[in-house]
Design a protein around this motif. Sequence first.
Motif, short mmCIF file in Angstrom:
data_model
loop_
_atom_site.label_atom_id
_atom_site.label_comp_id
_atom_site.label_asym_id
_atom_site.label_seq_id
_atom_site.Cartn_x
_atom_site.Cartn_y
_atom_site.Cartn_z
N TYR A 165 0.84 -1.21 0.00
CA TYR A 165 0.00 0.00 0.00
C TYR A 165 0.86 1.25 0.00
N GLY A 166 1.95 1.22 0.78
CA GLY A 166 2.81 2.39 0.82
C GLY A 166 3.16 2.81 2.23
N PRO A 167 3.93 3.88 2.37
CA PRO A 167 4.39 4.33 3.70
C PRO A 167 3.24 4.75 4.62
N GLU A 168 2.07 5.08 4.06
CA GLU A 168 0.94 5.49 4.91
C GLU A 168 0.49 4.36 5.83
N ALA A 169 0.80 3.12 5.48
CA ALA A 169 0.38 1.96 6.28
C ALA A 169 1.50 1.41 7.14
N ALA A 170 2.59 2.16 7.31
CA ALA A 170 3.74 1.65 8.07
C ALA A 170 3.37 1.36 9.52
N ALA A 171 2.57 2.24 10.13
CA ALA A 171 2.18 2.02 11.52
C ALA A 171 1.34 0.76 11.69
N LEU A 172 0.52 0.46 10.68
CA LEU A 172 -0.32 -0.74 10.76
C LEU A 172 0.52 -2.02 10.67
N ARG A 173 1.65 -1.95 9.97
CA ARG A 173 2.53 -3.11 9.93
C ARG A 173 3.07 -3.45 11.31
N GLY A 174 3.32 -2.42 12.10
CA GLY A 174 3.74 -2.66 13.48
C GLY A 174 2.65 -3.36 14.29
N THR A 175 1.40 -3.01 14.02
CA THR A 175 0.28 -3.68 14.71
C THR A 175 0.20 -5.15 14.32
N VAL A 176 0.43 -5.45 13.05
CA VAL A 176 0.40 -6.85 12.60
C VAL A 176 1.51 -7.65 13.28
N ARG A 177 2.69 -7.07 13.39
CA ARG A 177 3.79 -7.77 14.07
C ARG A 177 3.47 -7.99 15.54
N GLU A 178 2.81 -7.02 16.15
CA GLU A 178 2.44 -7.17 17.56
C GLU A 178 1.39 -8.27 17.73
N VAL A 179 0.46 -8.37 16.80
CA VAL A 179 -0.52 -9.46 16.84
C VAL A 179 0.18 -10.81 16.77
N ALA A 180 1.15 -10.94 15.87
CA ALA A 180 1.89 -12.19 15.74
C ALA A 180 2.67 -12.49 17.01
N ARG A 181 3.33 -11.48 17.58
CA ARG A 181 4.11 -11.69 18.81
C ARG A 181 3.21 -12.11 19.97
N ARG A 182 2.07 -11.44 20.12
CA ARG A 182 1.18 -11.76 21.24
C ARG A 182 0.56 -13.14 21.07
N THR A 183 0.21 -13.50 19.84
CA THR A 183 -0.34 -14.84 19.60
C THR A 183 0.68 -15.90 19.95
N LEU A 184 1.92 -15.67 19.55
CA LEU A 184 3.00 -16.61 19.86
C LEU A 184 3.21 -16.73 21.37
N ARG A 185 3.18 -15.60 22.06
CA ARG A 185 3.41 -15.62 23.50
C ARG A 185 2.21 -16.20 24.26
N ASP A 186 1.01 -15.98 23.74
CA ASP A 186 -0.18 -16.50 24.43
C ASP A 186 -0.28 -18.01 24.36
N ILE A 187 0.06 -18.59 23.19
CA ILE A 187 -0.10 -20.04 23.00
C ILE A 187 1.15 -20.79 23.46
N TRP A 188 2.32 -20.20 23.26
CA TRP A 188 3.57 -20.82 23.69
C TRP A 188 4.28 -19.86 24.65
N PRO A 189 3.76 -19.70 25.85
CA PRO A 189 4.33 -18.71 26.78
C PRO A 189 5.70 -19.13 27.28
N PRO A 190 6.56 -18.16 27.58
CA PRO A 190 7.86 -18.50 28.18
C PRO A 190 7.67 -19.05 29.59
N ALA A 191 8.73 -19.58 30.14
CA ALA A 191 8.65 -20.19 31.47
C ALA A 191 8.17 -19.16 32.50
N GLY A 192 7.17 -19.56 33.27
CA GLY A 192 6.63 -18.69 34.31
C GLY A 192 5.49 -17.80 33.86
N ALA A 193 5.29 -17.66 32.57
CA ALA A 193 4.19 -16.82 32.06
C ALA A 193 2.91 -17.65 31.95
#
Length: 252
Positions: A91-119
Motif C-alpha cells: 500500500y505504501g508508507p501510509e500503512a507503516a504504523a499498521l505493519r507494526g500492529t500486525v507484528r504485535e498481533v503475531a508476537r502476542r499470539t505466539l506468547r499467548d499459546i507458547w508462553p515463556p517459562a513462568g508466564a
Amino acid sequence: MADIWTACLITLLVFGAALLGLRMRRSLPGPHLASEARDGVVRGTSTISLLASLVLGLLLSTSKATLDNTDRQIQLHAADLVALDQALQDYGPEAAALRGTVREVARRTLRDIWPPAGAPFLGLSDEAVAAALDSLARAALDLPAAGPAQQWARGQMLELTAALRRQRILLGEQAGPTVRPIFLVVLVAWISALFFFYGLHTPANGSTLAAFLVFAVVTGSAFFLILEMDSPLEGILRISSTPLERALRTMQ
C-alpha cells in the motif's frame, strides 16, 4: 500434567483388574476353570476386545484429526499474517504504523499459546489480540485509495483481517477437547473387564505379572496419546510454534 496422571490412573485400574482376576482364580472351584467354562469366557472377551479396539481406534483417529486440523489452522494463520504485512507494505508508507500492529498481533499470539517459562497460558482468550485485529480492519477502511494498486492492497487488507478473525474463532472451537469423557470411562471399563477375565484364566507367576504390567502401561499410554492430541494447544504434544516464528522473522 493432568493427562499424565489420568493415564497413570488408567494403568493402575487396568493392572488392578488383572490382579483381582489372578487373586479370584485361587478361590474359584475347579469347574469354573474347566476348559468348557474357559471357552465361553474366551468367546465373550473376544467380542469385548473387538469392540474396545474399534472404539480405541476411533478415539485415536478423532484426537489425531483435532491435532492435524489445529496445526493446519495455525499454519494458515501465520501465512495470512505474512500476507497482510505484505499487503500493507504494498500500500505504501501510509500503512507503516499498521505493519507494526500486525507484528504485535503475531508476537502476542505466539506468547499467548507458547508462553515463556513462568508466564500464564492465555491461548486464544487474549482480548487484546482480537481488539488489535478489529482496529486493523477499521484502519484499513479509513485508508484512502489513490489508485488501482492501493485499492487492491486495501481490499487485501480487509479480506485478510476478516480471515484472521475467523481463524481465531475456528481455532477456539476446534482446539479441543472433542473426545467426551463418557467414551473414555466406558472404554476403560471394557478394558478393565477384559484384563479381569484374562487374569481369571491365567496362572499367577512372575512372568504373568510382568506381562500384565506391560499391557497395562501400553493401554495407559494409548489413553495418554488420546488426551494429549485432543488438546493440541497445551501439553507435551502441543503443536509446533515454528509457523508463527517464521512469520515473525519474515515480517521483520
